[in-house]
Design a protein around this motif. Sequence first.
Motif, PDB file in Angstrom:
ATOM      1  N   ARG A   1      17.648 -70.399  10.974  1.00 32.01           N
ATOM      2  CA  ARG A   1      18.026 -71.086   9.737  1.00 32.01           C
ATOM      3  C   ARG A   1      19.194 -72.050   9.975  1.00 32.01           C
ATOM      4  NH1 ARG A   1      20.532 -70.934   4.850  1.00 32.01           N
ATOM      5  NH2 ARG A   1      19.174 -71.174   3.046  1.00 32.01           N
ATOM      6  N   PHE A   2      20.105 -71.690  10.857  1.00 28.28           N
ATOM      7  CA  PHE A   2      21.225 -72.586  11.149  1.00 28.28           C
ATOM      8  C   PHE A   2      20.742 -73.813  11.927  1.00 28.28           C
ATOM      9  CE2 PHE A   2      24.515 -74.100  14.057  1.00 28.28           C
ATOM     10  CZ  PHE A   2      25.547 -74.377  13.177  1.00 28.28           C
ATOM     11  N   TRP A   3      19.956 -73.589  12.977  1.00 26.67           N
ATOM     12  CA  TRP A   3      19.594 -74.701  13.863  1.00 26.67           C
ATOM     13  C   TRP A   3      18.478 -75.562  13.312  1.00 26.67           C
ATOM     14  CZ3 TRP A   3      22.553 -76.640  17.379  1.00 26.67           C
ATOM     15  CH2 TRP A   3      23.586 -75.850  17.896  1.00 26.67           C
ATOM     16  N   VAL A   4      17.698 -75.045  12.364  1.00 22.66           N
ATOM     17  CA  VAL A   4      16.646 -75.895  11.796  1.00 22.66           C
ATOM     18  C   VAL A   4      17.254 -77.011  10.944  1.00 22.66           C
ATOM     19  CG1 VAL A   4      16.178 -74.747   9.571  1.00 22.66           C
ATOM     20  CG2 VAL A   4      14.295 -75.745  10.897  1.00 22.66           C
ATOM     21  N   LYS A   5      18.451 -76.794  10.426  1.00 23.05           N
ATOM     22  CA  LYS A   5      19.123 -77.863   9.672  1.00 23.05           C
ATOM     23  C   LYS A   5      19.501 -79.007  10.613  1.00 23.05           C
ATOM     24  CE  LYS A   5      21.207 -74.452   6.587  1.00 23.05           C
ATOM     25  NZ  LYS A   5      22.467 -73.770   6.237  1.00 23.05           N
ATOM     26  N   ILE A   6      20.009 -78.661  11.785  1.00 21.56           N
ATOM     27  CA  ILE A   6      20.374 -79.697  12.757  1.00 21.56           C
ATOM     28  C   ILE A   6      19.114 -80.390  13.275  1.00 21.56           C
ATOM     29  CG2 ILE A   6      21.439 -80.062  15.025  1.00 21.56           C
ATOM     30  CD1 ILE A   6      23.404 -77.831  14.298  1.00 21.56           C
ATOM     31  N   PHE A   7      18.025 -79.614  13.409  1.00 29.30           N
ATOM     32  CA  PHE A   7      16.753 -80.225  13.807  1.00 29.30           C
ATOM     33  C   PHE A   7      16.307 -81.246  12.759  1.00 29.30           C
ATOM     34  CE2 PHE A   7      12.164 -80.550  13.660  1.00 29.30           C
ATOM     35  CZ  PHE A   7      11.817 -80.743  14.984  1.00 29.30           C
ATOM     36  N   ALA A   8      16.376 -80.859  11.485  1.00 28.36           N
ATOM     37  CA  ALA A   8      15.930 -81.761  10.416  1.00 28.36           C
ATOM     38  C   ALA A   8      16.773 -83.030  10.384  1.00 28.36           C
ATOM     39  CB  ALA A   8      16.008 -81.034   9.070  1.00 28.36           C
ATOM     40  N   LEU A   9      18.069 -82.868  10.535  1.00 31.01           N
ATOM     41  CA  LEU A   9      18.967 -84.030  10.533  1.00 31.01           C
ATOM     42  C   LEU A   9      18.653 -84.953  11.718  1.00 31.01           C
ATOM     43  CD1 LEU A   9      21.482 -85.430   9.332  1.00 31.01           C
ATOM     44  CD2 LEU A   9      22.883 -83.986  10.835  1.00 31.01           C
ATOM     45  N   SER A  10      18.462 -84.364  12.893  1.00 33.69           N
ATOM     46  CA  SER A  10      18.162 -85.160  14.096  1.00 33.69           C
ATOM     47  C   SER A  10      16.802 -85.832  13.977  1.00 33.69           C
ATOM     48  CB  SER A  10      18.190 -84.269  15.341  1.00 33.69           C
ATOM     49  OG  SER A  10      19.407 -83.564  15.430  1.00 33.69           O
ATOM     50  N   PHE A  11      15.838 -85.105  13.405  1.00 36.57           N
ATOM     51  CA  PHE A  11      14.481 -85.643  13.240  1.00 36.57           C
ATOM     52  C   PHE A  11      14.508 -86.879  12.339  1.00 36.57           C
ATOM     53  CE2 PHE A  11      10.258 -85.855  11.355  1.00 36.57           C
ATOM     54  CZ  PHE A  11       9.431 -85.635  12.443  1.00 36.57           C
ATOM     55  N   ALA A  12      15.231 -86.769  11.222  1.00 39.85           N
ATOM     56  CA  ALA A  12      15.306 -87.901  10.289  1.00 39.85           C
ATOM     57  C   ALA A  12      15.992 -89.103  10.938  1.00 39.85           C
ATOM     58  CB  ALA A  12      16.055 -87.472   9.028  1.00 39.85           C
ATOM     59  N   MET A  13      17.076 -88.852  11.641  1.00 42.01           N
ATOM     60  CA  MET A  13      17.796 -89.953  12.297  1.00 42.01           C
ATOM     61  C   MET A  13      16.922 -90.610  13.375  1.00 42.01           C
ATOM     62  SD  MET A  13      21.037 -90.149  11.117  1.00 42.01           S
ATOM     63  CE  MET A  13      22.320 -90.432  12.303  1.00 42.01           C
ATOM     64  N   GLY A  14      16.150 -89.808  14.090  1.00 38.50           N
ATOM     65  CA  GLY A  14      15.291 -90.348  15.129  1.00 38.50           C
ATOM     66  C   GLY A  14      14.182 -91.225  14.567  1.00 38.50           C
ATOM     67  N   VAL A  15      13.566 -90.771  13.468  1.00 44.96           N
ATOM     68  CA  VAL A  15      12.473 -91.548  12.868  1.00 44.96           C
ATOM     69  C   VAL A  15      12.994 -92.881  12.332  1.00 44.96           C
ATOM     70  CG1 VAL A  15      10.841 -91.619  10.954  1.00 44.96           C
ATOM     71  CG2 VAL A  15      11.084 -89.528  12.310  1.00 44.96           C
ATOM     72  N   VAL A  16      14.097 -92.836  11.609  1.00 47.83           N
ATOM     73  CA  VAL A  16      14.630 -94.055  10.993  1.00 47.83           C
ATOM     74  C   VAL A  16      15.087 -95.060  12.056  1.00 47.83           C
ATOM     75  CG1 VAL A  16      16.477 -94.963   9.550  1.00 47.83           C
ATOM     76  CG2 VAL A  16      15.283 -92.879   8.877  1.00 47.83           C
TER      77      VAL A  16
END
Length: 478
Positions: free
Chosen positions: A55-70
């Motif tokens: 649950r902690f690291w999936v937030k960082i994954f989501a943030l990184s995923f969004a930044m990578g796509v944009v």
Amino acid sequence: MEGLDTLILSRIQFAANISFHILFPTITIALGWVLFFFRVRFAQTQDDKWMNMYRFWVKIFALSFAMGVVSGITMSFQFGTNWPGFMETVGNIAGPLLAYEVLTAFFLEAVFIGIMLFGFSRVPGWLHMLATGLVAFGTTVSAFWIIVLNSWMHTPQGFEMIDGVAFATDWWAIIFNPSMPYRFAHMWIASGLTVAFLIAGVSAFRWLLGDRSRDVRTALKVGVSIGALLIPVQIFLGDLHGLNTKEYQPAKVAAMEGLWETGTNVPLILFAIPDEAARENHAEIGIPGLASLILTHSWDGELQGLNDFVAEDGTVLHPPVAPIFYSFRVMVGTGMAMLALSWFGVFMMWKRRRMHPNPGACHWLAVEGLPKIYLWALVPMAFSGWVATLAGWYTTEIGRQPWLVQGVMTTEMAVADVPAPMVAGTLVGYLVVYGLLLFAYISVIVYLARKAARGEDGRAINMAHSGKAQVEALQPAE
């Protein structure tokens, strides 16, 4: 920026774009698989620490995923605004490869990432675990197609030129071009090391803040252990990649080694100041014969020097030496720091295994009693993977110059005919936005770590069952 022409400014702009973009896929490629591991371990053990870590690291994954796509979208725009010659010449090959990425990876990730992020307590456990695995698989597939295109630009094959335009004749040869397997493996392990030290560094930071939870203890051990396991693999793959580069791009290897004259028993130069005007090195410190041994596996092996890549009329046909020479050493130096810290950490945790708070169970590693100086050393290493990845990327991409596609088209042939001040203006805009976004990204990670250390993160409770995780679901604002 007076004195810089459109070509140089466009190159700096694309370098800024790709340098910013690559930071985030480097995290998501491996973090997806680490999250899948956490999810599987939770399903196997019903131990809530695994879900807390997830649950902690999936937030960082989501943030990184969004930044990578944009940030990736702006790069595709630049193919049209700054480099129209690229698609005009090799679009018949680059276009389909980029489309394969969208069709096979983006669609997969788009379908399942919502379940992965918000489905903890809303879908059956097997479906949540499947969604996590498929998103991780999607990030790897995405990296595969990008590496295929990039590798083809370094070692092109499987095409023919008709009226100045490349047409594919063998897609199998294009995809599995000579450098692709080495680049893909090297990048995949680099991503693993980036994530290993990110987890270790953030967990060490939480530990130093006083967080003694079971999940931060396990995350620290997982991060350091993955780093210790992967760094020897990366050194081995780096050697294979170097041998492949020596065969297909010898000028790049000569620049990496700071080697001007062809010779045998070539020293490994640890430090030097390359002087391209005088075509020699200053203040050189080297180990005799070691470069020959590494690159030819023989002390007397012959290596080609940079002076072999100068035409009779004095035209320089090799890439710029200094940036490749220095960036290569930054990459290797960062890797050596990773090796020292991870192996030392595993050794220290193994020595303290009897200090584990639950000595009745079999524990091979324990975090208790680790020296504070070691934990503080891990904190800045959280982003060491970024440093190594960027340094390696600069080495390989600058090392291809003056070619954009090796032997097919030069970088100058692809650049757009637009005024230099216009490129300079947009470059400044990109740099300002990227600087602010990077500051915000790191600030969010620090905020999440502090929040978790205070115990304010939603935690899993009463996990002794299968199926849905009894944990507060993530909200979109998180």
